[in-house]
Design a protein around this motif. Sequence first.
Motif, short mmCIF file in Angstrom:
data_model
loop_
_atom_site.label_atom_id
_atom_site.label_comp_id
_atom_site.label_asym_id
_atom_site.label_seq_id
_atom_site.Cartn_x
_atom_site.Cartn_y
_atom_site.Cartn_z
N VAL A 59 0.84 -1.20 0.00
CA VAL A 59 0.00 0.00 0.00
C VAL A 59 0.88 1.25 0.00
N ALA A 60 1.95 1.22 0.77
CA ALA A 60 2.86 2.38 0.81
C ALA A 60 3.52 2.60 -0.54
N GLU A 61 3.97 1.54 -1.18
CA GLU A 61 4.61 1.68 -2.49
C GLU A 61 3.61 2.22 -3.52
N LYS A 62 2.41 1.70 -3.51
CA LYS A 62 1.39 2.13 -4.46
C LYS A 62 1.05 3.62 -4.27
N ASN A 63 1.14 4.10 -3.05
CA ASN A 63 0.79 5.48 -2.74
C ASN A 63 2.00 6.39 -2.58
N ASP A 64 3.20 5.88 -2.93
CA ASP A 64 4.43 6.67 -2.86
C ASP A 64 4.64 7.27 -1.47
N VAL A 65 4.51 6.43 -0.45
CA VAL A 65 4.68 6.86 0.94
C VAL A 65 5.93 6.20 1.51
N GLN A 66 6.80 7.02 2.08
CA GLN A 66 7.99 6.50 2.75
C GLN A 66 7.62 6.25 4.21
N LEU A 67 7.82 5.01 4.66
CA LEU A 67 7.45 4.63 6.02
C LEU A 67 8.65 4.62 6.94
N PHE A 68 8.45 5.12 8.14
CA PHE A 68 9.40 5.01 9.24
C PHE A 68 8.66 4.29 10.35
N MET A 69 9.12 3.09 10.69
CA MET A 69 8.39 2.25 11.65
C MET A 69 9.31 1.84 12.79
N THR A 70 8.76 1.83 14.00
CA THR A 70 9.53 1.38 15.16
C THR A 70 8.87 0.16 15.78
N THR A 71 9.67 -0.60 16.51
CA THR A 71 9.17 -1.74 17.27
C THR A 71 10.19 -2.12 18.34
N HIS A 72 9.72 -2.75 19.38
CA HIS A 72 10.58 -3.36 20.39
C HIS A 72 10.43 -4.88 20.35
N SER A 73 9.57 -5.37 19.49
CA SER A 73 9.24 -6.78 19.43
C SER A 73 10.26 -7.56 18.60
N LEU A 74 10.82 -8.60 19.19
CA LEU A 74 11.77 -9.45 18.48
C LEU A 74 11.08 -10.15 17.31
N GLU A 75 9.86 -10.62 17.51
CA GLU A 75 9.12 -11.28 16.43
C GLU A 75 8.91 -10.33 15.25
N CYS A 76 8.60 -9.08 15.54
CA CYS A 76 8.40 -8.10 14.49
C CYS A 76 9.72 -7.81 13.77
N GLN A 77 10.79 -7.71 14.51
CA GLN A 77 12.11 -7.49 13.89
C GLN A 77 12.48 -8.64 12.97
N GLN A 78 12.18 -9.86 13.39
CA GLN A 78 12.45 -11.02 12.55
C GLN A 78 11.58 -10.99 11.29
N ALA A 79 10.34 -10.58 11.44
CA ALA A 79 9.44 -10.47 10.28
C ALA A 79 9.96 -9.38 9.33
N PHE A 80 10.44 -8.27 9.88
CA PHE A 80 11.05 -7.22 9.04
C PHE A 80 12.17 -7.82 8.19
N ALA A 81 13.05 -8.57 8.85
CA ALA A 81 14.20 -9.16 8.14
C ALA A 81 13.75 -10.09 7.03
N GLU A 82 12.72 -10.86 7.26
CA GLU A 82 12.23 -11.80 6.25
C GLU A 82 11.50 -11.09 5.11
N VAL A 83 10.72 -10.07 5.43
CA VAL A 83 9.95 -9.36 4.42
C VAL A 83 10.84 -8.45 3.57
N PHE A 84 11.79 -7.78 4.21
CA PHE A 84 12.67 -6.88 3.47
C PHE A 84 13.79 -7.64 2.82
#
Length: 84
Positions: A59-84
Amino acid sequence: IKNQDYFLPISVFGEGTKRAVEIIIEIIRNKGRRLFIDEIDTGIHYSRMKKFLKTILQVAEKNDVQLFMTTHSLECQQAFAEVF
């Protein structure tokens, strides 16, 4: 919801669904700009995190939006690594 041909209010869904819809709406509202999202994983179950992040990025790419996202969650960080 399968096999239903009518709309339901967003309030009948869980917090994760409401949070995801809120983020998607904010991305669309900020077309061509930047969006800062603190604790992106709040309300999102870890088992759905990768799909959620993929959808947000599409959705961000389609709308030309640059995202800045934070998290403290290890599971979320791992998902970031897999998705990116």
